[in-house]
Design an enzyme around this catalytic site. Sequence first.
Site, PDB file in Angstrom:
ATOM      1  N   SER A   1      -6.974   1.031  -6.475  1.00 47.44           N
ATOM      2  CA  SER A   1      -6.922  -0.398  -6.814  1.00 47.44           C
ATOM      3  C   SER A   1      -8.219  -0.780  -7.511  1.00 47.44           C
ATOM      4  O   SER A   1      -9.226  -0.065  -7.383  1.00 47.44           O
ATOM      5  CB  SER A   1      -6.788  -1.197  -5.511  1.00 47.44           C
ATOM      6  OG  SER A   1      -7.025  -2.562  -5.731  1.00 47.44           O
TER       7      SER A   1
ATOM      8  N   TYR B   1      -8.686  -3.338   2.985  1.00 50.54           N
ATOM      9  CA  TYR B   1      -7.946  -2.799   1.833  1.00 50.54           C
ATOM     10  C   TYR B   1      -8.925  -2.078   0.900  1.00 50.54           C
ATOM     11  O   TYR B   1      -8.712  -0.941   0.479  1.00 50.54           O
ATOM     12  CB  TYR B   1      -7.250  -3.952   1.117  1.00 50.54           C
ATOM     13  CG  TYR B   1      -6.396  -3.576  -0.069  1.00 50.54           C
ATOM     14  CD1 TYR B   1      -5.139  -3.002   0.104  1.00 50.54           C
ATOM     15  CD2 TYR B   1      -6.835  -3.811  -1.371  1.00 50.54           C
ATOM     16  CE1 TYR B   1      -4.352  -2.681  -0.988  1.00 50.54           C
ATOM     17  CE2 TYR B   1      -6.054  -3.491  -2.470  1.00 50.54           C
ATOM     18  CZ  TYR B   1      -4.807  -2.927  -2.275  1.00 50.54           C
ATOM     19  OH  TYR B   1      -4.033  -2.605  -3.354  1.00 50.54           O
TER      20      TYR B   1
END
Length: 277
Positions: free
Chosen positions: A141, A154
């Site tokens: 990401s 995350y």
Amino acid sequence: MKDFRDKNMLVTGAASGIGRATALAFAAEGANLIIADVNEEGLKSAAEEIERLGRRAVWMRTDVSKPEEIAALAQLAIKEGGVDVLMNNAGVGLGSLIRDMEPADWQWIISINLWGAIYTIHQLLPQMIERGGGHIINVASGAGIVAVPVLGAYSTTKFALVGLSSVMRAELAHHNIGVSVVCPGVIRTPIFQTSKVKGLKLVLNEPPGWVGVTPEKAAKAIIKGVKRNRARILITPFMKILAVVNTILPGLVRAGNSRMAKRVERELRIKTDSKPQ
Ligand code: NAI
């Protein structure tokens, strides 16, 4: 790897979003697919679409956080002829300030986003080395390059995937195995509705159309990146700009993040007196 015709590809998290679109795009390039996800309905319909493209599709309901389920998936993949391209894509999101997170929250997200990839690599890398080549795609990401407040857990998993991919790329080049890490930027998928939020008055919605790109566009960029054996595949224009700004002006990004974190805490935090367990 430049030609995917008759190659075998395994994709986790293939029932939806980026995983599904990329599985279909590789099938359109001639690959046969082994697809895994916890969403059985989504898997079945993805398999049907792959077959409509004239390629073989085998699916198995697999929770990537469970090593025994990944072991069964790997056995199936080897029975189907082995894996040339492995895409670790299954992932979940969690929005929370780190101070409000419990160990169970950390365990949940790390077990899916990070351990899920480690388990497939553990199971399938030996046979990829034996086959004499292939490609591994780890979907990280932008939050694996730039730390983002509220996405602490995350971000932790995605930074780990970026590091893992870097080391694997170095260790596997002489085995003819390419490794790419994907840091997409915003891709319009259901993850914005399904991500958990903890301790914040925050409703995650699909971002407005102009911010992100479709999973199909992401899939195209991933195929191009794999063909060129890119170490990092960045997808949206915003992601590319952010990566450059973060490299040349890291202090500016850090200052922006600190301001954002202070504002989130002041305006969005649901205050509790809960003590660590
Ligand atoms: P998505 O929600 O459409 O797809 C994720 C898939 O993973 C779903 O089909 C879900 O059922 C599956 N999954 C969740 N937990 C699982 C488990 N324990 N075992 C097996 N499968 C599981 O979301 P999207 O956006 O396609 O996400 C794919 C990857 O891309 C994720 O790793 C995500 O973190 C990453 N990503 C997505 C971005 C975006 O803007 N959509 C941006 C950056 C990264």
